[in-house]
Design a protein around this motif. Structure first.
Motif, PDB file in Angstrom:
ATOM      1  N   LEU A  87     -28.825 -15.274 -37.443  1.00 40.89           N
ATOM      2  CA  LEU A  87     -27.558 -15.936 -37.436  1.00 40.89           C
ATOM      3  C   LEU A  87     -25.902 -14.974 -37.548  1.00 40.89           C
ATOM      4  O   LEU A  87     -25.831 -14.739 -36.746  1.00 40.89           O
ATOM      5  N   VAL A  88     -27.011 -14.300 -38.468  1.00 40.68           N
ATOM      6  CA  VAL A  88     -25.822 -13.093 -38.912  1.00 40.68           C
ATOM      7  C   VAL A  88     -25.279 -12.321 -38.203  1.00 40.68           C
ATOM      8  O   VAL A  88     -24.328 -11.281 -36.888  1.00 40.68           O
ATOM      9  N   LEU A  89     -26.692 -11.043 -37.397  1.00 40.68           N
ATOM     10  CA  LEU A  89     -26.932 -10.369 -36.122  1.00 40.68           C
ATOM     11  C   LEU A  89     -26.219 -10.553 -35.150  1.00 40.68           C
ATOM     12  O   LEU A  89     -25.613  -9.783 -34.530  1.00 40.68           O
ATOM     13  N   PHE A  90     -26.783 -12.380 -34.537  1.00 42.60           N
ATOM     14  CA  PHE A  90     -25.671 -12.022 -33.236  1.00 42.60           C
ATOM     15  C   PHE A  90     -24.863 -12.704 -33.421  1.00 42.60           C
ATOM     16  O   PHE A  90     -23.949 -12.583 -32.521  1.00 42.60           O
ATOM     17  N   LEU A  91     -24.285 -12.978 -34.401  1.00 42.82           N
ATOM     18  CA  LEU A  91     -22.956 -14.263 -34.538  1.00 42.82           C
ATOM     19  C   LEU A  91     -21.512 -13.661 -34.726  1.00 42.82           C
ATOM     20  O   LEU A  91     -20.817 -13.417 -35.299  1.00 42.82           O
ATOM     21  N   ASP A  92     -21.768 -12.363 -35.485  1.00 43.38           N
ATOM     22  CA  ASP A  92     -20.828 -11.646 -36.628  1.00 43.38           C
ATOM     23  C   ASP A  92     -19.727 -11.344 -35.712  1.00 43.38           C
ATOM     24  O   ASP A  92     -18.454 -11.754 -36.204  1.00 43.38           O
ATOM     25  N   ALA A  93     -20.021 -10.752 -34.354  1.00 36.13           N
ATOM     26  CA  ALA A  93     -19.661 -10.620 -33.864  1.00 36.13           C
ATOM     27  C   ALA A  93     -18.522 -11.518 -32.550  1.00 36.13           C
ATOM     28  O   ALA A  93     -17.367 -10.826 -31.884  1.00 36.13           O
ATOM     29  N   HIS A  94     -18.797 -12.761 -32.410  1.00 36.04           N
ATOM     30  CA  HIS A  94     -18.557 -13.837 -31.935  1.00 36.04           C
ATOM     31  C   HIS A  94     -17.313 -14.981 -32.422  1.00 36.04           C
ATOM     32  O   HIS A  94     -18.079 -16.408 -32.482  1.00 36.04           O
ATOM     33  N   GLY A  95     -16.990 -14.872 -34.144  1.00 35.93           N
ATOM     34  CA  GLY A  95     -15.751 -15.316 -34.396  1.00 35.93           C
ATOM     35  C   GLY A  95     -16.639 -16.192 -35.440  1.00 35.93           C
ATOM     36  O   GLY A  95     -16.070 -17.742 -36.089  1.00 35.93           O
ATOM     37  N   HIS A 106     -21.564  -6.343 -27.929  1.00 31.59           N
ATOM     38  CA  HIS A 106     -22.121  -5.857 -29.445  1.00 31.59           C
ATOM     39  C   HIS A 106     -23.511  -5.658 -29.152  1.00 31.59           C
ATOM     40  O   HIS A 106     -23.903  -6.152 -28.616  1.00 31.59           O
ATOM     41  N   SER A 107     -23.742  -4.686 -30.316  1.00 32.60           N
ATOM     42  CA  SER A 107     -24.324  -4.852 -30.867  1.00 32.60           C
ATOM     43  C   SER A 107     -26.147  -6.153 -30.867  1.00 32.60           C
ATOM     44  O   SER A 107     -26.797  -6.267 -30.259  1.00 32.60           O
ATOM     45  N   GLY A 108     -25.674  -7.365 -31.322  1.00 32.84           N
ATOM     46  CA  GLY A 108     -26.104  -8.485 -30.990  1.00 32.84           C
ATOM     47  C   GLY A 108     -26.440  -8.982 -29.740  1.00 32.84           C
ATOM     48  O   GLY A 108     -27.455  -9.371 -29.466  1.00 32.84           O
ATOM     49  N   GLY A 109     -25.639  -8.901 -28.764  1.00 33.52           N
ATOM     50  CA  GLY A 109     -26.093  -9.382 -27.322  1.00 33.52           C
ATOM     51  C   GLY A 109     -26.547  -8.310 -26.800  1.00 33.52           C
ATOM     52  O   GLY A 109     -27.826  -8.477 -26.271  1.00 33.52           O
ATOM     53  N   GLN A 110     -27.085  -7.195 -27.043  1.00 34.78           N
ATOM     54  CA  GLN A 110     -27.691  -6.388 -26.703  1.00 34.78           C
ATOM     55  C   GLN A 110     -29.440  -6.449 -27.566  1.00 34.78           C
ATOM     56  O   GLN A 110     -30.755  -6.091 -26.315  1.00 34.78           O
ATOM     57  N   ILE A 111     -29.782  -6.344 -28.928  1.00 38.41           N
ATOM     58  CA  ILE A 111     -30.775  -6.932 -29.503  1.00 38.41           C
ATOM     59  C   ILE A 111     -31.019  -8.087 -29.093  1.00 38.41           C
ATOM     60  O   ILE A 111     -32.733  -7.881 -28.556  1.00 38.41           O
ATOM     61  N   ALA A 149     -18.428 -23.685 -37.295  1.00 37.34           N
ATOM     62  CA  ALA A 149     -19.276 -22.278 -36.294  1.00 37.34           C
ATOM     63  C   ALA A 149     -18.863 -22.323 -34.930  1.00 37.34           C
ATOM     64  O   ALA A 149     -19.646 -23.706 -34.148  1.00 37.34           O
ATOM     65  N   ASN A 150     -17.870 -22.120 -33.977  1.00 29.99           N
ATOM     66  CA  ASN A 150     -17.918 -22.296 -32.629  1.00 29.99           C
ATOM     67  C   ASN A 150     -18.184 -21.066 -31.588  1.00 29.99           C
ATOM     68  O   ASN A 150     -17.063 -20.765 -31.411  1.00 29.99           O
ATOM     69  N   PRO A 151     -18.639 -20.451 -31.286  1.00 25.88           N
ATOM     70  CA  PRO A 151     -18.991 -18.848 -30.622  1.00 25.88           C
ATOM     71  C   PRO A 151     -18.958 -19.116 -29.277  1.00 25.88           C
ATOM     72  O   PRO A 151     -18.106 -18.231 -29.042  1.00 25.88           O
ATOM     73  N   GLY A 152     -19.035 -20.338 -28.525  1.00 25.17           N
ATOM     74  CA  GLY A 152     -18.788 -20.880 -27.353  1.00 25.17           C
ATOM     75  C   GLY A 152     -20.283 -21.277 -26.593  1.00 25.17           C
ATOM     76  O   GLY A 152     -21.417 -20.232 -27.384  1.00 25.17           O
ATOM     77  N   LEU A 153     -20.139 -22.076 -26.498  1.00 25.88           N
ATOM     78  CA  LEU A 153     -21.933 -22.452 -24.961  1.00 25.88           C
ATOM     79  C   LEU A 153     -22.417 -21.768 -25.158  1.00 25.88           C
ATOM     80  O   LEU A 153     -23.710 -21.623 -25.150  1.00 25.88           O
ATOM     81  N   LEU A 154     -21.971 -20.546 -23.775  1.00 26.58           N
ATOM     82  CA  LEU A 154     -23.229 -19.637 -24.247  1.00 26.58           C
ATOM     83  C   LEU A 154     -23.793 -18.571 -25.030  1.00 26.58           C
ATOM     84  O   LEU A 154     -25.150 -17.951 -24.768  1.00 26.58           O
ATOM     85  N   ALA A 155     -22.418 -18.562 -25.734  1.00 29.47           N
ATOM     86  CA  ALA A 155     -23.285 -18.014 -26.951  1.00 29.47           C
ATOM     87  C   ALA A 155     -24.388 -18.748 -27.896  1.00 29.47           C
ATOM     88  O   ALA A 155     -24.942 -17.911 -27.619  1.00 29.47           O
ATOM     89  N   TRP A 156     -24.418 -19.798 -28.056  1.00 28.09           N
ATOM     90  CA  TRP A 156     -25.350 -20.583 -28.565  1.00 28.09           C
ATOM     91  C   TRP A 156     -26.422 -20.069 -27.666  1.00 28.09           C
ATOM     92  O   TRP A 156     -27.729 -20.096 -28.149  1.00 28.09           O
ATOM     93  N   PHE A 157     -26.494 -20.350 -25.873  1.00 23.47           N
ATOM     94  CA  PHE A 157     -27.391 -20.184 -25.372  1.00 23.47           C
ATOM     95  C   PHE A 157     -28.227 -19.235 -25.244  1.00 23.47           C
ATOM     96  O   PHE A 157     -29.404 -18.779 -24.688  1.00 23.47           O
ATOM     97  N   ALA A 158     -27.953 -17.844 -25.362  1.00 29.23           N
ATOM     98  CA  ALA A 158     -27.701 -16.499 -25.534  1.00 29.23           C
ATOM     99  C   ALA A 158     -28.684 -16.561 -26.815  1.00 29.23           C
ATOM    100  O   ALA A 158     -29.354 -15.339 -26.497  1.00 29.23           O
ATOM    101  N   PHE A 159     -27.954 -16.479 -27.713  1.00 31.62           N
ATOM    102  CA  PHE A 159     -28.502 -16.067 -28.790  1.00 31.62           C
ATOM    103  C   PHE A 159     -29.205 -17.205 -29.635  1.00 31.62           C
ATOM    104  O   PHE A 159     -30.184 -16.089 -30.809  1.00 31.62           O
ATOM    105  N   ALA A 160     -29.411 -18.563 -29.879  1.00 34.10           N
ATOM    106  CA  ALA A 160     -30.828 -19.232 -30.576  1.00 34.10           C
ATOM    107  C   ALA A 160     -31.748 -19.485 -30.089  1.00 34.10           C
ATOM    108  O   ALA A 160     -32.561 -19.395 -31.277  1.00 34.10           O
ATOM    109  N   PRO A 161     -31.725 -19.413 -29.173  1.00 34.62           N
ATOM    110  CA  PRO A 161     -33.308 -19.270 -28.668  1.00 34.62           C
ATOM    111  C   PRO A 161     -33.840 -17.985 -29.398  1.00 34.62           C
ATOM    112  O   PRO A 161     -35.476 -17.675 -29.548  1.00 34.62           O
ATOM    113  N   MET A 162     -33.417 -16.669 -28.733  1.00 40.39           N
ATOM    114  CA  MET A 162     -34.224 -16.158 -30.077  1.00 40.39           C
ATOM    115  C   MET A 162     -34.116 -15.486 -31.501  1.00 40.39           C
ATOM    116  O   MET A 162     -34.981 -15.329 -32.179  1.00 40.39           O
ATOM    117  N   VAL A 163     -32.907 -16.623 -31.845  1.00 38.91           N
ATOM    118  CA  VAL A 163     -33.551 -16.945 -33.470  1.00 38.91           C
ATOM    119  C   VAL A 163     -34.764 -17.817 -33.537  1.00 38.91           C
ATOM    120  O   VAL A 163     -35.473 -17.664 -34.600  1.00 38.91           O
TER     121      VAL A 163
END
Length: 363
Positions: free
Chosen positions: A308-316, A187-192, A274-288
């Protein structure tokens, strides 16, 4: 005594010459000077940042109004427990950050007690989170530590190096999580997030290399206060390069500190479902955490929620949950930062009394 300088390879010499000459040309540009003079007015900066925060928040709330109003938090007692845990994680993170700053100061020979460093750090957090400024907290740290150790240049170096550590650790968390779960990149959030992490590491590598290189900041020693301060940063980075064990401990404390902030984000997310998954938190929270510290908004308001909207929208995690999560994190940080109010009001008197007792050790 300064070590004998090693010969600079031709490529590095050309890169240094290009970077310094390009920086001079940009700085001398009339347009750049006019913009900098305009932005140097404190009221202008505050109004612009209030506009960014207010505009982004108004837009986010308008597009996610229905989702926010329909949020089901489930058990209120469970949500409260998650929020208490998140608050505790932020509080412990503040202690870890002050320990990281003390370790930098100790390694550089700035002899100040852990208690004094914690007092100054908490006061700086209160200033940074409650006042419309991004650097006010750091200015307070430099001024108070400089008064205690007798050198604002050394105090400046400790704050800059401590800051750099955090910016190095956060992209590593993101890249590690994306490597362990490549599906996040679909998804675009992960690529960004991946591009932002790589870009941050590249910029930091260039900054650290230039700051530590003898032909970079190493040339700035003496002549003016600014040159002294930049020269102190160069000296400090050189000390850590020579003391690898101290650098390793500094990074270890930095990892623990940032881990606690990511954990606080996940705990606050659990409070609102809000629970996108453990690795999703570690992928996106640091960039936030990185983008919310950019000096474009008040306390990261609006920028944090947009990320947060940009990164987590595709992860539930829907837009309403992401916006509410950002506001909750800001509120919890403000709550913990209140502990710095007494040290801000009373700390200056106590620190002046301690300054005579705490004699800085030269290095």
């Amino acid at each position: 005594m300064r070590d004998t300088e090693a010969p600079v390879p031709p490529l590095q010499r050309r890169l240094l010459h290009f970077s310094t000459s390009a920086a001079r040309r940009i700085a001398r540009s009339p347009l750049v000077r006019s913009v900098l003079r305009f932005l140097a007015v404190p009221l202008v900066r505050i109004v612009l940042r209030l506009g960014v925060s207010g505009g982004l928040l108004a837009w986010l709330i308008s597009v996610s109004r229905e989702e926010i109003s329909s949020l089901d938090l489930g058990s209120k007692s469970a949500a409260a427990a998650w929020l208490v845990a998140a608050t505790a994680a932020i509080a412990i993170a503040f202690f870890m950050a002050s320990a990281r700053w003390w370790h930098v100061a100790h390694t550089l020979g700035v002899g100040v007690s852990c208690r004094s460093m914690l007092s100054i750090y908490l006061a700086a957090q209160f200033v940074g989170n409650f006042l419309p400024t991004a650097i006010g907290g750091d200015v307070l740290r430099i001024n108070r530590l400089g008064r205690m150790c007798g050198s604002r240049a050394n105090a400046f170096a400790t704050v800059i190096i401590e800051r750099l550590t955090g910016w190095i650790v956060l992209p590593i968390f993101t890249l590690a999580a994306l490597t362990l779960q490549p599906s996040l990149l679909r998804h675009s959030g992960g690529q960004i997030a991946g591009a932002l992490a790589l870009g941050t590491l590249l910029i930091l590598a260039l900054v650290v290399w230039f700051a530590e290189h003898p032909r970079g900041l190493g040339r700035l020693s003496g002549g003016s206060h600014i040159r002294d301060w930049l020269g102190a940063v160069h000296t400090g980075l050189t000390v850590f390069r020579r003391h690898r064990s101290a650098a390793g401990r500094l990074l270890g404390i930095g990892f623990a500190y940032q881990f606690l902030l990511v954990l606080a984000t996940a705990l606050a997310g659990a409070a609102i479902g809000a629970n996108p998954g453990l690795l999703a938190w570690f992928a996106f929270a640091p960039m936030v955490l990185i983008v919310q510290n950019l000096p474009v908004a008040i306390g990261g308001l609006g920028v944090r929620e947009t990320a947060l909207v940009l990164f987590l929208d595709a992860h539930g995690v829907n837009e309403g949950q992401a916006v509410l999560l950002g506001l909750l994190l800001y509120a919890l940080t403000l709550l913990v930062s209140l502990s710095g109010a007494p040290t801000l009001a009373l700390g200056g008197h106590r620190e002046r009394a301690e300054a005579a007792a705490e004699v800085p050790a030269g290095r």
